[in-house]
Design an enzyme around this catalytic site. Structure first.
Site, PDB file in Angstrom:
ATOM      1  CE  LYS A  58      -0.712  -0.452   4.926  1.00 22.75           C
ATOM      2  NZ  LYS A  58      -1.716  -0.429   6.049  1.00 22.75           N
ATOM      3  NE  ARG A 158      -6.493  -0.431  11.064  1.00 27.88           N
ATOM      4  CZ  ARG A 158      -5.315  -0.438  10.401  1.00 27.88           C
ATOM      5  NH1 ARG A 158      -4.308   0.490  10.841  1.00 27.88           N
ATOM      6  NH2 ARG A 158      -4.722  -1.558   9.677  1.00 27.88           N
ATOM      7  CE1 TYR A 291      12.357  31.327   4.938  1.00 21.25           C
ATOM      8  CE2 TYR A 291      12.515  29.047   4.623  1.00 21.25           C
ATOM      9  CZ  TYR A 291      12.253  30.360   4.132  1.00 21.25           C
ATOM     10  OH  TYR A 291      11.875  30.565   2.694  1.00 21.25           O
ATOM     11  CG  MET A 339       8.678  23.373  -0.004  1.00 28.21           C
ATOM     12  SD  MET A 339       7.577  24.430  -1.021  1.00 28.21           S
ATOM     13  CE  MET A 339       6.567  24.924   0.149  1.00 28.21           C
TER      14      MET A 339
HETATM   15  C1  LIG Z   1      -3.998  -4.819   7.635  1.00 27.58           C
HETATM   16  C2  LIG Z   1      -2.583  -4.897   7.496  1.00 27.58           C
HETATM   17  N1  LIG Z   1      -1.788  -5.829   7.364  1.00 27.58           N
HETATM   18  C3  LIG Z   1      -0.381  -5.634   7.227  1.00 27.58           C
HETATM   19  C4  LIG Z   1       0.157  -4.391   7.075  1.00 27.58           C
HETATM   20  C5  LIG Z   1       1.746  -4.468   6.981  1.00 27.58           C
HETATM   21  O1  LIG Z   1       2.342  -4.011   8.397  1.00 27.58           O
HETATM   22  P1  LIG Z   1       3.935  -3.692   8.404  1.00 27.58           P
HETATM   23  O2  LIG Z   1       4.337  -2.715   7.527  1.00 27.58           O
HETATM   24  O3  LIG Z   1       3.938  -3.540   9.634  1.00 27.58           O
HETATM   25  O4  LIG Z   1       4.265  -5.278   8.123  1.00 27.58           O
HETATM   26  C6  LIG Z   1      -0.496  -3.415   7.249  1.00 27.58           C
HETATM   27  C7  LIG Z   1       0.118  -2.100   7.388  1.00 27.58           C
HETATM   28  O5  LIG Z   1      -0.159  -1.432   8.332  1.00 27.58           O
HETATM   29  C8  LIG Z   1      -1.942  -3.641   7.409  1.00 27.58           C
HETATM   30  O6  LIG Z   1      -2.675  -2.441   7.525  1.00 27.58           O
END
Ligand SMILES: Cc1ncc(COP(=O)(O)O)c(C=O)c1O
Length: 404
Positions: A58, A158, A291, A339
């Site tokens: 992700k 969550r 700055y 920046m």
């Molecule tokens: C549902 C879920 N599984 C796995 C992971 C992977 O986590 P990590 O980067 O700590 O291995 C994440 C990341 O936050 C996650 O949200």
């Protein structure tokens, strides 16, 4: 919050775009070692044992560029991928990734048709999602029943069906043969610790959920819970593991003094970020830099300006705190990070010149020595976590991929 109601028609899913390396003239870039990625996959497999390894990519593969990372890992034998967003999954499919992709975020409204068309696996945590998929299957917008993974909230609060809700959820689920629960998952809140009561409790709840679902005829083929920390430090590996940060060579930080499991030292940081000195000046004792004049030269000093600032992901929290590598030696960041530029005190760096490489993350060998700046060290300076350090390297820093 419940997921949004399905929209009247499928929304166009926006595909992420990033600056192409060909467009850059600045010397600032992130180098991604594909060999380190492959090596990390091999190391993590040794931890995973018989469990399949699905890399979590992700947030653009934690800032490394998800398409290139996914293609590399796919060729190196990763079993699948996990992303948060549908857009991220589409980007991987568009890049030619064929392995299964689990879309973990879950809020797709009527985009389920696109999800099915691209053979992506959604994560389900709310009955309204099940109903939305069922409607699309019944209307013919989706051709066949959809495989989904069901997420159980075992203590993270969550995303996921709670144990309180699970009985009612499972009873209703049976009315929707259009959705096939092929996987069962949960996410662990405290896996970073070497031993954790919370993790044991979460896993016990996960077992409870598995047994309860079986009573309703829901028997997913695969179950998974482990992020990097759980993979490295717990027994919660089950059928597949979901490492993110460890795939990029970072072992999740431990409390001070704790000693990690042995193989973690084999993990290799995948990203290296480098820029160059673009200006150099000598300043008199007492002169200020940056700055707000937050730093004053204690003596006659040589100040180098480097072509990287907070808009590139060099956090402003590093002002007067962080270090960089020049000619293989550490040099302190002085004054406030701006920046696009940052000042570094190179008084102690013999021969520092305009055009010298400056490393802000990763390793450097130079005439004065060899050094390494880990994402965990930078995170400590910034009072954050290494995940954020990597994700913060912004899109205007082009990624270059090295085979070595
Ligand atoms: C549902 C879920 N599984 C796995 C992971 C992977 O986590 P990590 O980067 O700590 O291995 C994440 C990341 O936050 C996650 O949200």
């Amino acid at each position: 919050m419940p997921p949004p109601e399905p929209l009247p028609s499928d929304p166009d899913v926006i595909r992420p775009k990033r600056a192409a390396p060909a467009e850059i003239v600045r010397p600032t870039r992130a180098e991604v070692s594909l060999q380190a990625l492959r090596d990390n996959l091999r190391t993590l497999r040794r931890y995973a044992g018989p469990a399949a390894v699905w890399a979590v990519l992700k947030a653009d593969g934690y800032g490394h560029g998800a398409p290139a990372v996914a293609r590399t890992l796919e060729r190196a034998g990763a079993d699948g991928f996990c992303v948060a967003l549908l857009e991220e999954a589409i980007e991987l499919r568009d890049a030619g990734v064929m392995k299964p992709i689990l879309v973990m975020g879950g809020y797709y409204a009527s985009a389920y048709a696109e999800l099915a068309a691209r053979h992506l696996t959604p994560v389900i945590y709310d009955l309204r999602q099940v109903e939305a998929i069922a409607r699309l299957v019944r209307s013919g917008a989706i051709a066949a029943p959809v495989d989904a993974h069901l997420k159980i909230d075992t203590g993270m609060a969550r995303l996921g069906v709670t144990l309180r809700e699970l009985d009612a959820f499972a009873a209703r689920l049976g009315k929707f043969p259009e959705v096939k629960i092929s996987g069962l998952m949960t996410h662990l809140a405290c896996a970073d610790a070497l031993t954790s009561e919370e993790t044991a409790e979460q896993m016990a709840r996960f077992e409870e959920a598995t047994i309860l679902l079986a009573r309703y005829g829901v028997n997913p083929k695969i179950r998974h819970a482990a992020n990097s920390a759980a993979l490295l430090r717990s027994q919660a590996r089950l059928d597949f593991v979901r490492p993110g940060v460890a795939m990029f060579g970072i072992s999740p930080p431990l409390p001070a003094g704790a000693v990690d499991t042995p193989l973690t030292s084999a993990l290799k940081q995948v990203m290296r970020v480098r820029t160059e000195i673009v200006a150099l000046r000598s300043i008199a004792p007492g002169s200020a830099a940056g700055y707000g004049a937050t730093w004053h030269a204690p003596k006659e000093s040589v100040i180098a300006t480097i072509a990287m600032g907070y808009a590139d992901g060099l956090s402003r929290a590093l002002s007067n705190r962080g270090e960089v590598l020049v000619r293989g030696k550490r040099a302190p960041i002085v004054g406030t990070v701006s920046m696009d530029m940052t000042m570094v005190d190179v008084t102690a760096i013999d021969g520092a010149s305009i055009g010298d490489e400056v490393v802000v993350l990763g390793a450097q060998d130079g005439p004065l020595g060899s050094g390494f700046l880990g994402a965990d060290e930078i995170a400590r300076h910034c009072d954050t976590i290494p995940w954020e350090v990597m994700c913060a390297i912004s899109r205007r820093v082009p990624r270059f991929y090295r085979e070595s």
